[in-house]
Write a protein that holds these residues in place. Structure first.
Motif, PDB file in Angstrom:
ATOM      1  N   LEU B 674       0.832  -1.203   0.000  1.00  0.00           N
ATOM      2  CA  LEU B 674       0.000   0.000   0.000  1.00  0.00           C
ATOM      3  C   LEU B 674       0.866   1.252   0.000  1.00  0.00           C
ATOM      4  O   LEU B 674       0.596   2.221  -0.709  1.00  0.00           O
ATOM      5  N   GLU B 677       2.711   2.236  -3.571  1.00  0.00           N
ATOM      6  CA  GLU B 677       1.913   2.855  -4.633  1.00  0.00           C
ATOM      7  C   GLU B 677       1.314   4.181  -4.168  1.00  0.00           C
ATOM      8  O   GLU B 677       1.035   5.054  -4.978  1.00  0.00           O
ATOM      9  N   GLN B 678       1.144   4.314  -2.851  1.00  0.00           N
ATOM     10  CA  GLN B 678       0.737   5.598  -2.290  1.00  0.00           C
ATOM     11  C   GLN B 678       1.810   6.660  -2.597  1.00  0.00           C
ATOM     12  O   GLN B 678       1.510   7.774  -3.014  1.00  0.00           O
ATOM     13  N   ARG B 680       3.977   6.475  -5.084  1.00  0.00           N
ATOM     14  CA  ARG B 680       3.984   6.709  -6.538  1.00  0.00           C
ATOM     15  C   ARG B 680       2.841   7.626  -6.955  1.00  0.00           C
ATOM     16  O   ARG B 680       3.011   8.519  -7.782  1.00  0.00           O
ATOM     17  N   GLY B 681       1.664   7.395  -6.374  1.00  0.00           N
ATOM     18  CA  GLY B 681       0.529   8.249  -6.712  1.00  0.00           C
ATOM     19  C   GLY B 681       0.793   9.695  -6.340  1.00  0.00           C
ATOM     20  O   GLY B 681       0.450  10.617  -7.087  1.00  0.00           O
ATOM     21  N   VAL B 684       3.235  11.155  -8.878  1.00  0.00           N
ATOM     22  CA  VAL B 684       2.605  11.494 -10.164  1.00  0.00           C
ATOM     23  C   VAL B 684       1.846  12.816 -10.048  1.00  0.00           C
ATOM     24  O   VAL B 684       1.844  13.630 -10.979  1.00  0.00           O
ATOM     25  N   GLN B 685       1.239  13.073  -8.894  1.00  0.00           N
ATOM     26  CA  GLN B 685       0.609  14.393  -8.732  1.00  0.00           C
ATOM     27  C   GLN B 685       1.654  15.504  -8.691  1.00  0.00           C
ATOM     28  O   GLN B 685       1.414  16.610  -9.179  1.00  0.00           O
ATOM     29  N   PRO B 720       6.892   7.788 -15.845  1.00  0.00           N
ATOM     30  CA  PRO B 720       7.973   6.798 -15.800  1.00  0.00           C
ATOM     31  C   PRO B 720       7.658   5.737 -14.754  1.00  0.00           C
ATOM     32  O   PRO B 720       6.779   5.916 -13.912  1.00  0.00           O
ATOM     33  N   ASP B 721       8.370   4.613 -14.817  1.00  0.00           N
ATOM     34  CA  ASP B 721       8.363   3.706 -13.675  1.00  0.00           C
ATOM     35  C   ASP B 721       9.079   4.415 -12.528  1.00  0.00           C
ATOM     36  O   ASP B 721      10.033   5.169 -12.745  1.00  0.00           O
ATOM     37  N   ILE B 722       8.593   4.178 -11.323  1.00  0.00           N
ATOM     38  CA  ILE B 722       9.128   4.884 -10.158  1.00  0.00           C
ATOM     39  C   ILE B 722       9.692   3.858  -9.172  1.00  0.00           C
ATOM     40  O   ILE B 722       8.976   2.971  -8.716  1.00  0.00           O
TER      41      ILE B 722
END
Lengths: 160, 789
Positions: B674, B677-678, B680-681, B684-685, B720-722
């Motif tokens: 969790l 990806e939190q 990464r999200g 992305v913002q 991109p991949d993070i």
């Protein structure tokens, strides 16, 4: 529509509803109670409202309800009934490929169409295919991995 | 079974409880309907600033299905305007904001009249036929215009547009700059953004005259706050108001606020005694959701010949919009943007002045990171400028200046920050290794010789998470900053956790269930989570400032300890041993002789049905409640370092992201699946902020890009991949040790893209000060630099 009814097939069921001026998304959600299809922008950009219409992924917010007369419509509520939809749902859970879940139904409908046409998409192909579906929570990476995992699982069980 | 899996903490468990969301079985606010439900469409102000002279509603009332058209004067009889002037905020001033415009409107999109109808379509038809008579007043939109000596007032009750003025640090830092080996200086401009939740805001309100109770379902982060807000504005007892947040389709701070249109919907239900629904459409989201980030800043930094920072002197001017967002105000972002400058570093002398300006634009409020992304971006670019001036590698420059903890004998930094142990060195080490920093630098140099402009950017951040009552109480805000857990052992041996924490997709509820399950050694499915409902959960905050695990997890851990202690004591009596000799494993009590045969179900059945079987005749409470708020510290600071690798096309001005790395320290990681990806999200913002997102207004205050085709948010194809890695320094403020993580990606993301872009452009001599860094702005900067040569 001589009797002013819209007749179509929804998730395998035959439907006849009074004609309405609204769009397909509203018809599904508010008249037929299928609330898994989400409305995010109502101008065809975000993809949360994606459904399958006669075999093609379609924006339900850009489709008038009357346009589906005679059509076959499939929504997220039914997507898990086939191997591909179920594999995607499993992979989305396993990879934590969604957070709030609002984009997820549309994302899965798009991903299912991708996998039906390309059994082994690369990461760039996946990213390209879902670029018409906005997700505001994840970094997209988990979604890419989930779709890739689902494709692999489907290939492995293809002959079963 | 390993200790790790047994404890529950640290296992990357999928959110099985969220599977229904992937199957289209979410229940969001627009999925809720009630018998007799009416729908609202709002007529909104067409001008940035105007005086309402009259409303004609006859034609609208003729539309079949339209039930009522309600204006601001009518609502004013039963509903007070928002008064958002928290005491204790220096020089703060905001005009009262009524639910619907009464006479003066201050931004385009402000709600003026509610058309209430049997269907949304009929309400919208009616709204088109409401005629508004206006006097257009002069509008002030940009920060510069708001600052001008002869600026028209944004609201006519004020003579100027200054809403906030404050200084952090020393009055005068000039001594630090005298004789410094290097002084660098830069201006910054941050574009106005908005959170763009994919599910727009929405509300169902039902005042039931039979029970005299108000029930509200709202897509929101803080139901308890909203209970107090609706009770206060409508003059009701809070106990007659119940607020439920069902599944929420993204929030990001945007759904932390009370909105005038949502208050109007509640008031309309109170007025009509009927349930009403109002779902914000996408254009309304753009024009009337909280905006954020609009700021201009200038900063100077002095360093010595070895690169040590000697002083920082900054001014931040923030664009607040027309009103302060209720109830927390709009000042938080501006204050943190100034206060957090330089936070990861020992900065010597410090001064940061902040001013907030009213504008005839949508009110600004909280958006993921609240000011900290701005502070991070300013700080990190200043560090890069200084490192170039001092000819020191940017990574080394950061390392020699990192703050590890507060200097001995100090209670706070000069900016007033209270930071506990930081781990920036360790984060940087891991990051540089993961990205192979040295190799990337060599490659960059080789490619530059071929005219290929790649940039490597670093951004270190300190973030204030799990903010406690010490911030809100002194401001006079009725906002509970504690998080609570009410833990119940059900008669069948399953557990129910009712928590004040809310979950908009972060997965906090799953992680708390995992934590609780770990405490009893059971599967997470054995813990039922209840959240987001003032009728069913203990009093507390909800979701903001990255508090879910840090505070709510700690409350749950403490509740588990109390429930477990009671059960073990009972079991010890039955087994005739000391409670310390007992523990739970897979729900069963293990004693000195191994499995005892007593498990949660047996103990629960005994307590609920056969209390007389207890050796003492007493049974422990089957429900315990614990609440946690940080007391020793005002908040729990987290930290981390981001890195970006990108390429700029100097002919097109486009930016291509080649790689992204982050090493984050959020203390104890309960569920890495969790958390990663939190992060990464959030990143992305941050990338969206850096490259794409901007609310564009015309000079006269018309919102000009109010679709998702025009306000561009990141899409999968461009991201991109993070790479995500962790350093774990558990906070000493709690037993759990978790620090917040929900905003960490956004806090550092903007700064990392900014420094990478700056690094890529070094050979051109160009610098882009205005964000987002659109191709047009990048190209203009390159051409300006060419012209200057």
């Amino acid at each position: 529509m001589p009797d002013d009814l819209i007749r179509f097939t929804l998730n395998g069921r035959r439907i006849a509803v009074p004609s309405t001026r609204g769009h397909l998304g509203d018809l599904l959600r508010h008249e037929l109670g299928e609330t898994g299809t989400h409305i995010g922008c109502e101008h065809g950009v975000c993809g949360a409202c994606n459904v399958v219409m006669d075999g093609r992924v379609t924006r339900s917010c850009l489709t008038l309800a009357v346009q589906v007369d005679g059509a076959e419509i499939e929504t997220i509520e039914h997507a898990g009934n086939d191997r591909c939809g179920a594999a995607l749902q499993d992979a989305f859970v396993a990879r934590n490929a969604f957070q709030c879940g609002y984009c997820t139904p549309g994302m899965i409908m798009t991903a299912r169409e991708l996998l039906s046409e390309n059994a082994a998409p690369g990461r760039a192909e996946i990213r390209d295919a879902i670029s018409g579906n906005l997700c505001r929570c994840t970094g997209y990476q988990a979604i890419v991995e989930a779709i890739s995992d689902a494709a692999e699982a489907l290939r492995e069980t293809a002959d079963d | 079974m390993t200790e790790l899996a047994n404890s529950g903490i640290g296992a990357p468990l999928p959110r099985e409880g969220a599977r229904r969301l992937a199957e289209g079985r979410g229940r969001y606010v627009d999925d809720i309907t009630l018998p007799g439900l009416l729908h609202i469409a709002f007529v909104r102000a067409p001008f940035a600033h105007g005086r309402l002279l009259g409303i004609e509603t006859d034609d609208a009332l003729e539309v079949p299905g339209v039930v009522a058209v309600i204006d601001g004067r009518r609502l004013a009889e039963i509903c007070a305007p928002f008064d958002t002037n928290p005491p204790g905020v220096p020089g703060h001033a905001s005009a009262p904001q009524p639910p619907l415009v009464v006479d003066e409107s201050c931004f385009q999109g402000e709600a003026v009249a509610a058309v209430v109808a049997e269907s949304r379509a009929a309400a919208e038809d009616g709204a088109e036929l409401v005629f508004l008579d206006w006097d257009e007043l002069p509008a002030v939109c940009s920060i510069e215009d708001a600052q001008a000596e002869d600026a028209a007032p944004v609201h006519t009750r004020f003579s100027d547009n200054l809403s906030l003025r404050h200084r952090f640090g020393a009055e005068d830092v000039s001594e630090a700059f005298h004789g410094a080996a290097h002084v660098v200086e830069a201006d910054f401009s941050f574009g106005r953004q908005t959170g763009v939740t994919l599910e727009p805001r929405g509300i169902v309100a039902h005042w039931d005259p039979r029970t005299e109770e108000l029930e509200v379902w709202q897509s929101h982060q803080v139901p308890w706050q909203m209970r107090e807000v609706y009770a206060r504005q409508l003059g009701l007892s809070p106990q007659s108001v119940r607020v439920t947040a069902p599944d929420v389709g993204g929030a990001f701070g945007l759904k932390l606020h009370a909105y005038a249109d949502e208050l109007a919907a509640v008031a309309v239900s109170r007025l009509l005694g009927r349930p009403v629904k109002y779902i914000v459409d996408r254009l309304e989201s753009f024009t009337a959701d909280a905006h954020a980030r609009e700021a201009r800043a200038s900063c100077r930094m002095a360093v010595d010949a070895e690169g040590h920072i000697l002083g920082i002197d900054a001014v931040v001017d923030a664009g607040f919009g027309a009103y302060a967002m209720h109830p927390r105000g709009s000042f938080g972002e501006a204050m943190q943007a100034a206060q957090m400058i330089g936070a990861p570093y020992r900065v010597g002398a410090f001064r940061a002045e902040v001013r907030g300006w009213r504008q005839n634009k949508a009110p600004s409020g909280a958006y993921r990171g609240v000011g900290q992304p701005i502070a991070c971006a300013i700080t990190e670019e200043m560090i890069d400028l200084a490192s170039r001036a001092a000819d020191i590698d940017p990574a080394e420059m950061r390392r020699i200046n990192y703050r590890r903890t507060l200097d001995e004998g100090t209670r706070a930094t000069q900016a007033g920050l209270v930071v506990e142990e930081l781990s920036l060195d360790a984060c940087l080490d891991k990051l540089l290794e993961a990205m192979d920093y040295t190799a990337l630098r060599s490659e960059q140099a080789a490619l530059r010789a071929k005219g290929i402009y790649r940039g490597i950017g670093l951004a270190s951040f300190v973030e204030l998470t799990g903010v406690g009552a010490g911030l809100y109480g002194p401001l006079g805000l009725t906002v509970a900053a504690n998080e609570a857990c009410r833990l119940t052992l059900q008669p069948d041996g399953s557990l129910t956790c009712a928590t004040s924490v809310t979950d908009q997709g972060q997965g906090t509820l799953s992680a708390i269930a995992q934590l609780i399950a770990g405490e009893f050694g059971i599967a997470p499915e054995g813990v039922r989570m209840v959240a987001g409902d003032t009728g069913r959960t203990p009093y507390g905050g909800g979701a903001w400032a990255s508090r879910g695990m840090a505070l709510g997890g700690e409350a749950a851990k403490r509740a588990c300890a109390r429930l477990r202690d009671g059960l073990l004591e009972l079991a010890a009596g039955i087994l005739q041993c000391e409670p310390e000799a007992l523990r739970f494993e897979q729900g069963e009590i293990i004693g000195p002789k191994g499995a005892s045969g007593l498990d949660l179900a047996e103990l629960a059945a005994l307590c609920h049905y056969r209390p007389y079987d207890s050796p003492t005749g007493q049974v422990p409470p089957m429900t315990v409640e614990e609440s946690f708020v940080p007391a020793a510290l005002p908040y729990i600071a987290s930290n981390g370092v981001h890195a970006v690798h990108l390429e700029v096309d100097p002919e097109l001005g486009t930016v291509d992201l080649l790689g992204y790395w982050v090493v984050d320290d959020c203390g104890t990681v309960v569920n890495p699946l969790l958390v990663d990806e939190q992060l990464r999200g959030g990143i992305v913002q941050g990338i969206g902020a850096a490259l794409y997102e901007e609310c564009l207004y015309s000079e006269d205050g018309q919102f000009t890009n109010g679709t998702l085709a025009d306000y561009v948010v990141p899409m999968a194809g461009e991201m991109p991949d993070i790479f995500v890695e962790h350093v774990s320094t558990p906070t000493r403020a709690t037993g759990l040790g978790a620090r917040g993580v929900g905003e960490a990606g956004t806090v550092g993301g903007l700064g990392a893209v900014r420094t990478a872009l700056g690094d890529a452009l070094v050979p051109t001599g160009a610098r882009v000060s205005q964000q987002p860094f659109t191709p047009g702005r990048v190209l203009a900067a390159i051409m300006a630099a060419e012209d200057a040569e």
